[in-house]
Structure formats: structure tokens, C-alpha cells
Enzyme design. Structure first.
Site, PDB file in Angstrom:
ATOM      1  N   THR A   1       1.019  -1.424  -0.082  1.00 33.29           N
ATOM      2  CA  THR A   1       0.408   0.057   0.401  1.00 33.29           C
ATOM      3  C   THR A   1       0.650   1.590   0.224  1.00 33.29           C
ATOM      4  O   THR A   1       2.170   0.788   0.733  1.00 33.29           O
ATOM      5  CB  THR A   1      -1.273   0.071   1.035  1.00 33.29           C
ATOM      6  OG1 THR A   1      -0.523  -0.081   2.311  1.00 33.29           O
ATOM      7  CG2 THR A   1      -2.012  -1.085   1.545  1.00 33.29           C
TER       8      THR A   1
ATOM      9  N   GLY B   1       5.779   3.954   1.560  1.00 34.74           N
ATOM     10  CA  GLY B   1       5.022   2.496   1.032  1.00 34.74           C
ATOM     11  C   GLY B   1       5.150   1.261   1.690  1.00 34.74           C
ATOM     12  O   GLY B   1       6.676   1.280   2.260  1.00 34.74           O
ATOM     13  N   ASN B   2       5.351   0.677   1.666  1.00 36.88           N
ATOM     14  CA  ASN B   2       5.913  -0.503   2.289  1.00 36.88           C
ATOM     15  C   ASN B   2       6.670  -1.272   0.972  1.00 36.88           C
ATOM     16  O   ASN B   2       5.895  -1.704  -0.680  1.00 36.88           O
ATOM     17  CB  ASN B   2       4.802  -1.892   2.434  1.00 36.88           C
ATOM     18  CG  ASN B   2       4.685  -1.278   3.854  1.00 36.88           C
ATOM     19  OD1 ASN B   2       5.007  -0.835   4.582  1.00 36.88           O
ATOM     20  ND2 ASN B   2       4.734  -2.594   4.357  1.00 36.88           N
ATOM     21  N   ARG B   3       7.638  -1.649   0.521  1.00 38.11           N
ATOM     22  CA  ARG B   3       8.459  -2.755  -0.547  1.00 38.11           C
ATOM     23  C   ARG B   3       7.262  -4.208  -0.138  1.00 38.11           C
ATOM     24  O   ARG B   3       7.236  -4.840   0.611  1.00 38.11           O
ATOM     25  CB  ARG B   3       9.328  -3.517   0.086  1.00 38.11           C
ATOM     26  CG  ARG B   3      10.710  -1.712   0.061  1.00 38.11           C
ATOM     27  CD  ARG B   3      11.424  -2.210   0.527  1.00 38.11           C
ATOM     28  NE  ARG B   3      12.706  -3.733  -0.846  1.00 38.11           N
ATOM     29  CZ  ARG B   3      13.837  -3.427  -0.328  1.00 38.11           C
ATOM     30  NH1 ARG B   3      14.463  -2.867   0.051  1.00 38.11           N
ATOM     31  NH2 ARG B   3      13.978  -3.775  -1.820  1.00 38.11           N
ATOM     32  N   SER B   4       7.423  -4.415  -2.085  1.00 40.21           N
ATOM     33  CA  SER B   4       6.135  -5.634  -2.063  1.00 40.21           C
ATOM     34  C   SER B   4       6.469  -5.795  -3.261  1.00 40.21           C
ATOM     35  O   SER B   4       5.750  -4.720  -4.111  1.00 40.21           O
ATOM     36  CB  SER B   4       5.177  -6.334  -1.703  1.00 40.21           C
ATOM     37  OG  SER B   4       3.830  -6.696  -1.937  1.00 40.21           O
TER      38      SER B   4
END
Ligand code: C5P
Length: 236
Positions: free
Chosen positions: A18, A29-32
Site C-alpha cells: 500500500t 510505501g511498503n516494499r512488496s
């Protein structure tokens, strides 16, 4: 037609990270990469399920396979979309990396850097735990729905990966928890993100022995889907 393990089942899968806006051009942000979530969506579809993929920010292209895809950006958008889709789903898999915190507000215009102004301070507020919320909603409806969570864990001096993962499974209340052991490479960088392969343990809340799965994200996805099929069969 051949009867597959998830024929006639509706499966909702979240993927990606997200993004939480700070202003019109910046975000936290989140790393993915989204690779594992996409692999799960394709594996569930191959097993005969009707799949809805709820995708936050991805670092890879969406597959051309005929998946129903809903794009979202923030944790709150992902929550709303997932709760709605989950209300009619047999299986929900939370593979998305949800930001635990978001800025308490997003500025309407770009935060300027001026020589005469103080450096900005960002206040964060907690995002809801979407997975735990889905479990509560399922339990309140008394629905037969299988809910799968993911967790990236590291061990430390206070406990090993399995201890932390079992505690998380209990806390979240989901049926299965797919645990990634976050490794370190020479630079101390986390190894899991964006990679093509994965090493996981699939934990079950019924107390059965953890199932290891290793290999490509596709192979891990097939192992998770196989476990889901076995659990769903036991429902009937
Ligand atoms: O607590 P943690 O972030 O390790 O839990 C990971 C699991 O919980 C994943 O399945 C993730 O999608 C889900 N999650 C969530 N809402 C949050 C944080 C994580 O649903 N706010």
C-alpha cells in the site's frame, strides 16, 4: 470437465504494497513486488477458483490471464475493497504488504522546502489490521470461510521465527499463516523482497505440524493452494 480442488469457489487475494500519501506527489510505501500474490491468484485460478485480485502498488506487470483485478492504493482502500469482496468469498488470502501506519493527513498541495520554514514533521496514525478485521467479520457472520495470512519474520535473542509466527497466528486468528523467514544477504538487505523464489512454513491454527515449502513463488503458491484445498475438503 475435470473437477479441480477449488471448482466453484470464490477466492479473494490481496497483493502488492500500500502507498500512503503525504501530499499529491509523495507517499510512504511498503516494499512488496506483488509476485507472490499474483502467483497465488494464478494458482487458485488453475485449481478452478473464481479469483478476485485486489492489487495495491506492484513492481511487476499484471498477468494477462482473465483475472478480475481491482486496483487500490492505500490501506484504507484495500480494507474497503477486501471487506466487500470477502463478504461473498470462500477463501481470502492476505498477501499484500499493508503499511502499519499512515500520515495523519495528506497535504492538498506539494509540501515546499523553503529556507525560512522549519523542516516538516510527519505525524503517523495506525492503520487497521485488515486481516484481524476480516477474521472478526467472518466469525460474526458465522461463515465457513478460510482466511490465510502472510508474515515475514526474523528470529532474535527472545525467540525464533516459529515462536513469533505461532504467536502471530494466534493474535490474528486466521486459519493458515504462511511464514517467510526474512534472510539477510552480505549487505544486510532483506532477501525476500522482489526475488523469484521463496522459502516458507505454512502454519495451521488447528495445531497440525508446519508444512515447509520452498522454490519459486509459483511452487510456493501451489503448495499454499494445495493446503487450502485440503482444508476446504474438511469443511464439507
Ligand atoms: O502484523 P504483520 O504485518 O506481520 O501481519 C502480516 C499479515 O497481516 C499479512 O497477511 C498482511 O497482509 C496482514 N496485515 C493486514 N493489515 C495490516 C497489517 C498487516 O491485514 N495493517
Amino acid at each position: 470437465a475435470e473437477s479441480l480442488g477449488l471448482s466453484g469457489k470464490r477466492v479473494v487475494i490481496t497483493a502488492g504494497g500500500t502507498l500512503e500519501p503525504l501530499d499529491p506527489v509523495r507517499y510512504l510505501g511498503n516494499r512488496s513486488s506483488g509476485k507472490q500474490g499474483i502467483a497465488l491468484a494464478l494458482a487458485a485460478q488453475q485449481a478452478g477458483a473464481t479469483v478476485t485480485l485486489i492489487a495495491a502498488h506492484l513492481e511487476v506487470a499484471l498477468p494477462s490471464a482473465a483475472l478480475t483485478v481491482q486496483r487500490v492504493e492505500t490501506a484504507l482502500e484495500l480494507q474497503a475493497a477486501t471487506e466487500l469482496a470477502a463478504d461473498t468469498a470462500d477463501v481470502v488470502i492476505m498477501a499484500a504488504a499493508v503499511a502499519d501506519f499512515r500520515p495523519d493527513h495528506a497535504e492538498g498541495s506539494k509540501i515546499k522546502k523553503r529556507d525560512d520554514s522549519a523542516d516538516p514533521v510527519i505525524t503517523l496514525v495506525r492503520n487497521p489490521d485488515i486481516l484481524a478485521g476480516l477474521v472478526s467479520r467472518r466469525n460474526a457472520r458465522g461463515a465457513r470461510q478460510l482466511i490465510v495470512g502472510f508474515a515475514a519474520e526474523t528470529g532474535d535473542e527472545r525467540g525464533d521465527v516459529l515462536d513469533y509466527a505461532l504467536a502471530k497466528l494466534e493474535r490474528k486468528g486466521c486459519d493458515l499463516l504462511v511464514v517467510n523467514q526474512v534472510g539477510q544477504d552480505g549487505q544486510g538487505q532483506e532477501k525476500v523482497f522482489g526475488q523469484d523464489s521463496n522459502q516458507v512454513l505454512i502454519l495451521d491454527r488447528d495445531g497440525s505440524a508446519p508444512v515447509p515449502a520452498e522454490g519459486s513463488k509459483q511452487a510456493v503458491a501451489r503448495a499454499v493452494v494445495e493446503r487450502i484445498v485440503n482444508k476446504i475438503d474438511a469443511f464439507q
